[in-house]
Design an enzyme around this catalytic site. Sequence first.
Site, PDB file in Angstrom:
ATOM      1  N   ASP A  79      -4.239  41.737 -10.861  1.00  0.00           N
ATOM      2  CA  ASP A  79      -3.484  40.652 -11.477  1.00  0.00           C
ATOM      3  C   ASP A  79      -4.179  39.295 -11.289  1.00  0.00           C
ATOM      4  OD1 ASP A  79      -2.659  41.134  -8.684  1.00  0.00           O
ATOM      5  OD2 ASP A  79      -1.255  39.481  -8.982  1.00  0.00           O
ATOM      6  N   GLU A 120       3.231  33.123  -8.453  1.00  0.00           N
ATOM      7  CA  GLU A 120       3.541  34.352  -9.187  1.00  0.00           C
ATOM      8  C   GLU A 120       4.016  34.000 -10.587  1.00  0.00           C
ATOM      9  OE1 GLU A 120       3.441  37.584  -8.666  1.00  0.00           O
ATOM     10  OE2 GLU A 120       3.271  37.914  -6.493  1.00  0.00           O
ATOM     11  N   HIS A 143      -1.060  35.069  -9.479  1.00  0.00           N
ATOM     12  CA  HIS A 143      -0.594  36.452  -9.502  1.00  0.00           C
ATOM     13  C   HIS A 143       0.210  36.717 -10.779  1.00  0.00           C
ATOM     14  CE1 HIS A 143      -1.044  36.922  -4.996  1.00  0.00           C
ATOM     15  NE2 HIS A 143      -0.882  35.606  -5.064  1.00  0.00           N
TER      16      HIS A 143
END
Length: 223
Positions: A141, A93, A28
Amino acid sequence: MTATALWHPSPNFTERRNGAHPELVVIHATAMNRCEDALARLCEPAAEVSAHYLISESGAAWQLVDEQMRAWHAGAGRWGDVTDINSHSIGIELCNTMHHPFPEPQMAVLDGLLRDILTRHSIQPGNVIAHSDMAPGRKSDPGARFDWARLERLGLAGQRGSGAGPDAPDAQLFRKIARAAGYTADVSDATLLQAVRLRYRPQARGPLAPEDFAPLMPVAPRS
């Protein structure tokens, strides 16, 4: 907890469902300007979102959820036969607005973390995917600036094919080949093409072309 990450627990997780175990890694990007804000949001109960790991642009890393638990990072989507992505994946992330390249310190830490995760859970490199891969149209993303070719060179993502596509590209054939590669979400032809291009040909525009088929074709074994 991985040796490269600081423990910073998020309350936003549950048990993995139906005895599931990690078999995917989803990459991500936070799409936020400040990593501090992303860290706070991923740990805010009201946000109901989290990930297993967060890596800053400088290479600082935090582990937010134990790998055995189900972090809330993927949302609705599908990859191959998996529909509950959260129960079957580890989410990473990366702090990035998606408008600039991912810095070397960040990518170096990601390389090491991925290597550890793939080894620890016997996950195949081809099961390292983008958020946009499993949620075409809904998510974009980590975006066009992410260096997938780097991960491929290091054996940390599936190797893209290089064979020639058909002279007369056919949307139905493209969908069949994309499904075999893992793109099984129920989306339109245009959305599917956009998702595949975002991963493999982010600068490409226009209608379906022979070059869109190549990265999805299996890599021929060496003779």
